[in-house]
Scaffold this motif. Structure first.
Motif, short mmCIF file in Angstrom:
data_model
loop_
_atom_site.label_atom_id
_atom_site.label_comp_id
_atom_site.label_asym_id
_atom_site.label_seq_id
_atom_site.Cartn_x
_atom_site.Cartn_y
_atom_site.Cartn_z
N SER A 121 0.83 -1.21 0.00
CA SER A 121 0.00 0.00 0.00
C SER A 121 0.87 1.26 0.00
CB SER A 121 -0.93 0.01 1.21
OG SER A 121 -1.77 -1.13 1.21
N ILE A 122 1.87 1.28 0.87
CA ILE A 122 2.76 2.44 0.95
C ILE A 122 3.51 2.64 -0.36
CG2 ILE A 122 4.81 3.36 2.10
CD1 ILE A 122 3.85 1.96 4.64
N GLY A 123 4.06 1.55 -0.89
CA GLY A 123 4.84 1.65 -2.12
C GLY A 123 4.01 2.06 -3.32
N ILE A 124 2.79 1.55 -3.43
CA ILE A 124 1.93 1.90 -4.56
C ILE A 124 1.53 3.36 -4.50
CG2 ILE A 124 -0.34 1.49 -5.58
CD1 ILE A 124 0.01 -1.46 -4.85
N VAL A 125 1.19 3.84 -3.31
CA VAL A 125 0.85 5.27 -3.16
C VAL A 125 2.03 6.14 -3.53
CG1 VAL A 125 0.26 7.06 -1.49
CG2 VAL A 125 -0.95 4.88 -1.45
N ALA A 126 3.22 5.79 -3.03
CA ALA A 126 4.41 6.58 -3.33
C ALA A 126 4.76 6.53 -4.81
CB ALA A 126 5.59 6.07 -2.50
N GLY A 127 4.66 5.34 -5.41
CA GLY A 127 5.02 5.21 -6.82
C GLY A 127 4.06 5.92 -7.75
N TYR A 128 2.78 5.88 -7.44
CA TYR A 128 1.81 6.53 -8.33
C TYR A 128 1.77 8.04 -8.12
CZ TYR A 128 -2.49 7.61 -10.80
OH TYR A 128 -3.40 8.15 -11.67
N ALA A 129 1.90 8.48 -6.88
CA ALA A 129 1.83 9.92 -6.61
C ALA A 129 3.06 10.64 -7.15
CB ALA A 129 1.68 10.17 -5.11
N GLY A 130 4.25 10.06 -6.92
CA GLY A 130 5.48 10.69 -7.39
C GLY A 130 5.76 12.00 -6.66
N PHE A 136 6.83 15.08 -4.48
CA PHE A 136 7.13 15.29 -3.05
C PHE A 136 6.60 14.14 -2.21
CE2 PHE A 136 5.68 16.82 1.11
CZ PHE A 136 6.89 17.24 1.64
N VAL A 137 5.42 13.62 -2.55
CA VAL A 137 4.85 12.50 -1.78
C VAL A 137 5.77 11.29 -1.84
CG1 VAL A 137 2.90 10.92 -1.58
CG2 VAL A 137 2.51 13.33 -2.13
N ASN A 138 6.27 10.99 -3.03
CA ASN A 138 7.19 9.87 -3.20
C ASN A 138 8.46 10.09 -2.38
OD1 ASN A 138 9.60 8.52 -4.51
ND2 ASN A 138 7.96 7.52 -5.64
N ALA A 139 9.02 11.29 -2.47
CA ALA A 139 10.26 11.57 -1.76
C ALA A 139 10.07 11.48 -0.25
CB ALA A 139 10.77 12.96 -2.15
N ALA A 140 8.96 12.01 0.26
CA ALA A 140 8.73 11.99 1.70
C ALA A 140 8.55 10.57 2.22
CB ALA A 140 7.50 12.84 2.04
N ILE A 141 7.77 9.76 1.49
CA ILE A 141 7.50 8.39 1.94
C ILE A 141 8.76 7.53 1.84
CG2 ILE A 141 6.23 6.27 1.43
CD1 ILE A 141 3.86 7.99 0.61
N MET A 142 9.43 7.59 0.70
CA MET A 142 10.55 6.70 0.48
C MET A 142 11.77 7.08 1.32
SD MET A 142 9.01 4.61 -1.27
CE MET A 142 10.39 3.48 -1.29
#
Length: 289
Positions: free
Chosen positions: A109-118, A120-126
């Motif tokens: 769930s976390i990875g899919i959200v981060a990968g699709y959003a890209g 700042f959201v991706n950077a913050a999560i990853m």
């Protein structure tokens, strides 16, 4: 006169092709059968055990393999090793599979959200995930279990936290690749919302690789869970669990080495089996194969 048209051959779907390739791999099929046998042993172990795995007898302690009535010998308290290994399969597999399943749900769930959003959201999560991903799995599991305290539940929580970053990174990588595909761009151009695109177009293409990777983590989870029990941070006596059995039998290795090695052999066989199953699934899902 035109030649007669040959009947159209119906092509296999993707998952049918995966199943066909998997069934053609004898190693993968053998691993799948072994996994099913282990799961059956875990489910029906208490009814298959020939004796009470908790009943001790100081007169029967540390009997060798092949002793009448004790086909796999006895442990340091005279308990039947065969019964303890059979019954212990349930708790050992539970400790190995459950953290991976929980980590699969949260990490995917976390990875899919981060990968699709890209962005700042991706950077913050990853970057947050990388903080946990930077620690070796063994050290992180021991540190978390030591902080939370010994016990089955705390061990499950610790192992789940260990595996979430690993699965999240794989999910983010796969989702980032799928996000730029033409069918996703077409769905976005047609006015479909982000939730609809993820549910309809993304999940079906990313869950397979994530699941295969998660399957490979079961072997690691088995070893880590057994290690925590060996260190006294997991299952507590007198429960039959393979890692705990290794711990209690370590002092008997010079007296009955073959009996003391039996729980380790079960951990090794189970880990290899899940690794072979994961490799078979990965090969079957490779469209180039």
């Amino acid at each position: 006169m035109s030649p007669a048209a040959s009947p159209a051959r119906r092509s296999r779907g993707y998952w049918a092709s995966v199943g066909h390739r998997f069934l053609r791999d004898p190693v993968a099929v053998g691993a799948a059968i072994a996994v099913l046998m282990l799961l059956g042993l875990a489910l029906f172990g208490p009814w298959l055990a020939p004796a009470d795995p908790y009943q001790a007898s100081m007169l029967q302690r540390l009997k060798p393999i092949g002793t009448p009535g004790l086909p796999l010998g006895s442990d340091e308290l005279g308990r039947d090793m065969l019964s303890r290994l059979v019954v212990g399969a349930r708790l050992s597999l539970f400790m190995g599979i459950t953290p991976v399943l929980c980590a699969f749900l949260f990490g995917a769930s976390i990875g899919i959200v981060a990968g699709y959003a890209g962005g700042f959201v991706n950077a913050a999560i990853m970057r947050t995930v990388d903080v946990f991903y930077a620690f070796p799995s063994v050290l992180l599991a021991i540190a978390l279990s030591g902080t939370l305290g010994a016990g089955v539940f705390n061990s499950l929580v610790s192992l789940t936290i260990v595996f979430i970053p690993q699965i999240a990174r794989v999910a983010e990588s796969v989702t980032t690749q799928v996000r730029g595909r033409d069918y996703v761009e077409a769905a976005r151009a047609s006015g479909a919302g982000a939730f609809t695109i993820v549910r309809v177009h993304v999940l079906g293409n990313v869950l397979g690789p994530i699941f295969v990777y998660a399957t490979s983590l079961i072997a690691v989870s088995m070893i880590l869970a057994s290690g925590l029990s060996f260190l006294g941070l997991g299952v507590k006596p007198p429960e039959p669990e393979w890692g705990l059995m290794l711990n209690t039998l370590r002092t008997a290795i010079y007296v009955q080495p073959w009996v003391a090695a039996l729980p380790g052999a079960m951990i090794f066989i189970t880990s290899i089996t899940f690794n072979l199953l994961s490799d078979g699934l990965r090969s079957a899902m490779d469209n180039k194969g």
